[in-house]
Motif scaffolding. Structure first.
Motif, mmCIF file in Angstrom:
data_model
loop_
_atom_site.group_PDB
_atom_site.id
_atom_site.type_symbol
_atom_site.label_atom_id
_atom_site.label_comp_id
_atom_site.label_asym_id
_atom_site.label_seq_id
_atom_site.Cartn_x
_atom_site.Cartn_y
_atom_site.Cartn_z
ATOM 1 N N ALA A 93 22.918 43.276 9.838
ATOM 2 C CA ALA A 93 22.416 44.363 10.680
ATOM 3 C C ALA A 93 20.965 44.693 10.346
ATOM 4 O O ALA A 93 20.155 44.958 11.247
ATOM 5 C CB ALA A 93 23.299 45.598 10.502
ATOM 6 N N ALA A 94 20.613 44.674 9.058
ATOM 7 C CA ALA A 94 19.248 45.010 8.643
ATOM 8 C C ALA A 94 18.248 43.975 9.147
ATOM 9 O O ALA A 94 17.160 44.330 9.632
ATOM 10 C CB ALA A 94 19.177 45.120 7.117
ATOM 11 N N LEU A 95 18.598 42.701 9.045
ATOM 12 C CA LEU A 95 17.687 41.656 9.507
ATOM 13 C C LEU A 95 17.530 41.686 11.029
ATOM 14 O O LEU A 95 16.475 41.363 11.565
ATOM 15 C CB LEU A 95 18.195 40.285 9.057
ATOM 16 C CG LEU A 95 18.069 40.000 7.559
ATOM 17 C CD1 LEU A 95 18.820 38.722 7.199
ATOM 18 C CD2 LEU A 95 16.605 39.890 7.154
ATOM 19 N N GLU A 136 16.838 50.923 8.446
ATOM 20 C CA GLU A 136 16.837 52.357 8.743
ATOM 21 C C GLU A 136 17.715 52.707 9.941
ATOM 22 O O GLU A 136 18.007 53.892 10.172
ATOM 23 C CB GLU A 136 15.411 52.856 8.978
ATOM 24 C CG GLU A 136 14.717 52.281 10.206
ATOM 25 C CD GLU A 136 13.988 50.977 9.932
ATOM 26 O OE1 GLU A 136 13.032 50.681 10.673
ATOM 27 O OE2 GLU A 136 14.366 50.252 8.987
ATOM 28 N N TYR A 137 18.136 51.703 10.703
ATOM 29 C CA TYR A 137 18.953 51.962 11.895
ATOM 30 C C TYR A 137 20.434 51.647 11.672
ATOM 31 O O TYR A 137 21.204 51.591 12.626
ATOM 32 C CB TYR A 137 18.430 51.141 13.068
ATOM 33 C CG TYR A 137 17.022 51.510 13.472
ATOM 34 C CD1 TYR A 137 16.744 52.738 14.071
ATOM 35 C CD2 TYR A 137 15.962 50.641 13.226
ATOM 36 C CE1 TYR A 137 15.457 53.088 14.430
ATOM 37 C CE2 TYR A 137 14.669 50.981 13.574
ATOM 38 C CZ TYR A 137 14.419 52.212 14.171
ATOM 39 O OH TYR A 137 13.129 52.562 14.512
ATOM 40 N N ILE A 138 20.829 51.462 10.430
ATOM 41 C CA ILE A 138 22.206 51.072 10.119
ATOM 42 C C ILE A 138 23.005 52.274 9.622
ATOM 43 O O ILE A 138 22.503 53.108 8.870
ATOM 44 C CB ILE A 138 22.231 49.987 9.016
ATOM 45 C CG1 ILE A 138 21.444 48.768 9.461
ATOM 46 C CG2 ILE A 138 23.668 49.605 8.671
ATOM 47 C CD1 ILE A 138 21.226 47.777 8.339
ATOM 48 N N GLN A 139 24.239 52.331 10.051
ATOM 49 C CA GLN A 139 25.184 53.309 9.495
ATOM 50 C C GLN A 139 26.458 52.571 9.108
ATOM 51 O O GLN A 139 27.086 51.927 9.949
ATOM 52 C CB GLN A 139 25.512 54.405 10.503
ATOM 53 C CG GLN A 139 26.436 55.481 9.941
ATOM 54 C CD GLN A 139 26.631 56.616 10.920
ATOM 55 O OE1 GLN A 139 27.079 56.417 12.052
ATOM 56 N NE2 GLN A 139 26.271 57.820 10.516
ATOM 57 N N VAL A 140 26.792 52.639 7.835
ATOM 58 C CA VAL A 140 28.007 51.973 7.368
ATOM 59 C C VAL A 140 29.229 52.738 7.852
ATOM 60 O O VAL A 140 29.302 53.962 7.711
ATOM 61 C CB VAL A 140 28.011 51.867 5.822
ATOM 62 C CG1 VAL A 140 29.362 51.367 5.320
ATOM 63 C CG2 VAL A 140 26.894 50.945 5.362
ATOM 64 N N ASP A 141 30.162 52.012 8.446
ATOM 65 C CA ASP A 141 31.410 52.598 8.927
ATOM 66 C C ASP A 141 32.550 52.094 8.046
ATOM 67 O O ASP A 141 32.941 50.925 8.141
ATOM 68 C CB ASP A 141 31.650 52.189 10.382
ATOM 69 C CG ASP A 141 32.890 52.850 10.978
ATOM 70 O OD1 ASP A 141 33.692 53.425 10.215
ATOM 71 O OD2 ASP A 141 33.071 52.760 12.210
ATOM 72 N N PRO A 142 33.094 52.940 7.178
ATOM 73 C CA PRO A 142 34.154 52.507 6.257
ATOM 74 C C PRO A 142 35.373 51.931 6.966
ATOM 75 O O PRO A 142 36.078 51.087 6.404
ATOM 76 C CB PRO A 142 34.509 53.796 5.501
ATOM 77 C CG PRO A 142 33.291 54.650 5.612
ATOM 78 C CD PRO A 142 32.726 54.353 6.970
#
Length: 248
Positions: free
Chosen positions: A149-151, A156-162
């Protein structure tokens, strides 16, 4: 009341299904989330899970009946309202360690050099095609997903969803109850409307054969149109990274 025998027969009927491969070959409609009891209808699949004698919320989706050209698909994606369910990019050969720690990438399978190129290409392709993407991008907590997702979109636009770790758990030895719970939650995610003018991206995992959306290749994407709360979702397209690149 659905008997155990009926449930077993329903599972057997779809045990050989593989969503991605069947769609790839343009064969019969593929089932969606595989529940212990199912009834099949022409161009419509309806699933109900039985737990302790009661039904979990019904899960359903339909296949788009009108064939879409690359151009019309791209035009639709530019209008927004879709979910991109995407598998992470290629990871190194091996397995996640028994002492798996999300804060320690050394305990996990991580992206290969090819995988890093794939992730970068994915983001560049979406920007080149001018497909609008909403922030944040949802990512599984694994390092390979976060890096993908970062690449593609920027850290800064990523949100981890457990919850997406639970999707990963579908490929492990879990109880039928846990499987049903995870699939029901996934259905809720995929049927939740996305605002017009933008699209939601989920960087997650493939599924076992016959479970969930089926097996996906590295960076493979399932395009989903949510139909609203309690209404299920529609699978619009399946795209490899190369096929996404060829949209015009």
């Amino acid at each position: 009341m659905v008997t155990e025998l009926q449930s077993r027969k329903a599972l057997d009927r779809f045990s050989g299904s593989d969503f991605f491969e069947r769609k790839k070959n343009d064969k019969a409609l593929s089932p969606t989330l595989s529940y212990p009891y199912a009834e099949q209808q022409l161009y419509h699949h309806r699933y109900e899970a039985v737990t302790n004698g009661s039904f979990l919320p019904e899960m359903l989706h339909t296949r788009t009946q009108v064939a879409r050209t690359n151009r019309s698909l791209l035009a639709s994606l530019k209008e927004g309202g879709y979910i991109f369910y995407t598998r992470h990019a290629e990871a190194i050969v091996g397995a996640d360690q028994p002492n798996l720690n999300f804060q320690d990438c050394s305990t996990q399978r991580n992206l290969s050099l090819i995988g890093r190129r794939q992730a970068t290409e994915y983001g560049e392709t979406i920007r080149r095609l001018a497909i609008p993407i909403m922030a944040p991008v949802a990512s599984s907590p694994f390092c390979r997903n976060i890096e993908t997702a970062a690449l593609a979109f920027g850290r800064e636009y990523i949100q981890v969803d457990p919850f997406l770790y639970d999707v990963y758990r579908l490929s492990t030895n879990i109880s039928p109850f846990d499987q049903q719970r995870i699939l029901a939650t996934l259905n809720s995610v995929l049927e939740t409307p996305v605002p017009a003018g933008t699209n939601k991206v989920i960087i997650a995992h493939s599924f076992p054969v016959g479970i969930g959306l089926g097996r996906l290749p590295n960076m493979g994407t399932i395009i989903v149109r949510p139909r609203g709360y309690g209404m299920g979702f529609e699978v619009v397209a399946y795209l490899t990274l190369a096929e996404l690149n060829r949209l015009t």
